[in-house]
Design an enzyme around this catalytic site. Structure first.
Site, mmCIF file in Angstrom:
data_model
loop_
_atom_site.group_PDB
_atom_site.id
_atom_site.type_symbol
_atom_site.label_atom_id
_atom_site.label_comp_id
_atom_site.label_asym_id
_atom_site.label_seq_id
_atom_site.Cartn_x
_atom_site.Cartn_y
_atom_site.Cartn_z
ATOM 1 C CB SER A 8 -0.713 0.353 1.119
ATOM 2 O OG SER A 8 -1.909 -1.631 1.166
ATOM 3 C CG HIS A 50 -1.869 4.058 3.437
ATOM 4 N ND1 HIS A 50 -3.333 3.843 3.091
ATOM 5 C CD2 HIS A 50 -1.535 2.584 3.320
ATOM 6 C CE1 HIS A 50 -3.647 2.497 3.265
ATOM 7 N NE2 HIS A 50 -2.185 2.502 3.169
#
Length: 514
Positions: free
Chosen positions: A293, A344
């Site tokens: 991610s 992230h």
């Protein structure tokens, strides 16, 4: 229609394409109708130019309605809620009857009222007024001298200049967007699928022990020197859904980034973003973490850098869609539990910095790249220094619990004790879970007095902790303190009456008391 109007038609096209940044979206076969687009100009995102003698205003009205219908189709194609179409007529003379009222107000397409057409006239006696109205609408000065006569050669030259400039612009934009064919995107997809299958065959991708064994991010182990855990988690995924979502995102985002930046630049951006993502996770999240991610958010960051350098091309091709998708992903991350938002955001920033450091193929900006090199170095140095400093290591209780549980599974009670004891020494407010686990290890190491103290701390923090009362009763029984043992086991039974072990212990204590 003489050469003068043809010259004005193509000169307008050339000026709008070369000076105002419009691009051709449709040129009719007769080459007397041209549609141009510049989405970022909200007042005039679409311009239509028609070279035609307007004899009567009724014919003008019918054409305005046709333009509105065509504009509505364009609006749907580009996905706009509202569309303003600027409609320019180039005619030898104005219509012979009353026509001004046709131009006074915009015509709104009646089906949905979403497309509006504003019409302007370039004709004998109307040229200066036409330039004035168009300049006002564009928000930029548009003007060129108009002679009474032009040769056929002059018309051909200005027409060729307009079309050549448009073609050149399309080629230059395509060169920015299509630097190479994706390769490493597919390599990374293949690697993460292969690694997932390997995990499934060797303990399961959702098994904590398996994830730790094969390189998941665990803060405690990174602090102990396993620095490679900043990169290996990029290729690990926790469960099939996690793998599927990241593989799909990598396919769409990775291929786009690799086309724009080229193969080797993409390789650098993806890996750098993956590392910065897990550095951020190391600093701000104590939980075990794995997945691509952060690297995928790095692709978002790289595309945002593309938008910063080529804003017009960015917003015309992917801009708003990309920003909306990024916003949705961030909102989901912050509104859901169990998502590594620090990773992230770290990947997003890392991707932007990595893209700035390498810039674009065949386009160097050394001073800007040097600035990003310094900034990237400072980012890494500062983050790692903080992460490994005493301030950055101000205790990760969850990480310690995770590692201690892992050592307990391996029957390595000495290592489990060291991790938990360090956690106790370096933390101000520990939870009852840490005290209970520490007491469990101390019982295994035959440190009953210490275990008793830690269990008392656990029940002080959580008076409903029935297992802690039960273990206290066991220690009391071992130390022949039968009354205290009875009191503690009765508290455990009160909290969980149906627990068979508690009742059996109480019977044993009563037997010994008698």
């Amino acid at each position: 229609m003489n050469s003068k109007e043809s010259y004005v038609f193509w000169k307008l096209a050339y000026s709008l394409i070369s000076e105002e940044g419009y691009r051709i979206i449709q040129l009719f076969e007769n080459q007397k109708e041209l549609w141009l687009e510049k989405i970022e100009n909200k007042k005039a995102p679409v311009i239509r130019i028609l070279l035609h003698n307007l004899d009567w205003s009724n014919a003008m009205q019918r054409d305005i309605e046709f333009t509105a219908a065509n504009g509505e189709r364009v609006r749907k194609q580009i996905g706009r809620q509202q569309l303003n179409v600027v409609n320019i007529y180039v005619s030898q003379f104005p219509p012979v009857d009353e026509y001004e009222f046709r131009l006074a107000k915009p015509f709104i397409f009646p089906d949905g009222n979403k497309t509006m057409v504003s019409s302007f006239l370039f004709a004998q006696g109307e040229f200066e007024a036409g330039f004035h109205h168009i300049s006002e609408r564009l928000g930029a000065e548009l003007h060129f001298p108009i002679n009474e006569e032009y040769s056929e050669e002059e018309v051909k030259l200005v027409k060729k200049a307009a079309l050549d400039y448009a073609v050149k612009k399309v080629k230059s934009e395509r060169a920015v967007l299509m630097n190479s064919k994706p390769f490493f995107t597919y390599v990374f997809i293949a690697i993460q699928i292969a690694v997932f299958l390997w995990l499934q065959l060797h303990g399961g991708s959702t098994n904590t022990s398996t994830l730790i064994k094969y390189g998941a991010k665990v803060n405690q182990l990174i602090v102990e020197g396993e620095w490679w855990r900043f990169i290996t988690p990029v290729f690990l995924h926790i469960g099939f859904i996690h793998l599927s979502m990241n593989t799909l995102a990598l396919y769409f985002l990775g291929t786009e980034v690799e086309r724009i930046f080229g193969n080797l630049r993409f390789l650098w951006i993806y890996l750098f973003a993956g590392v910065t993502g897990f550095i951020a996770s190391f600093i701000f999240s104590a939980n075990l973490s794995a997945g691509a991610s952060g690297a995928i958010f790095g692709c978002f960051g790289a595309l945002l850098y593309f938008g910063a350098i080529f804003p017009k091309l960015f917003f015309r091709t992917m801009g708003m869609n990309l920003i909306v998708v990024l916003g949705i992903n961030l909102m989901i991350g912050f509104s859901s539990s169990g998502i590594d938002n620090a990773g992230h955001l770290g990947g997003l920033v890392g991707g932007f910095f990595a893209a700035g450091l390498v810039h674009f193929p065949k386009k160097r900006k050394l001073w800007l790249q040097l600035l990003f090199f310094i900034a990237s170095g400072a980012l890494l140095w500062g983050s790692l220094t903080y992460g490994f400093s005493s301030l950055g290591k101000l205790h990760d209780e969850n990480s310690s619990l995770l590692m201690a549980q892992e050592y307990i599974k391996q029957n390595n009670y000495d290592k489990a004790y060291n991790v938990l004891k360090e956690s106790e020494d370096n933390s101000v407010n520990l939870s009852e879970k840490t005290y209970f686990l520490l007491s469990f290890v101390e019982i295994k190491k035959d440190m009953l007095s210490e275990a008793k103290t830690h269990l008392q701390q656990a029940v002080m923090l959580d008076p409903s902790f029935d297992e802690a009362f039960y273990n206290l009763a066991l220690i009391n029984l071992e130390q022949l303190d039968l009354e205290e043992a009875k009191g503690n086991v009765e508290k455990a039974i009160k909290l969980k009456p149906k627990q068979k072990d508690y009742s059996e212990l109480l019977r044993e204590i009563n037997r010994q008391l008698q």
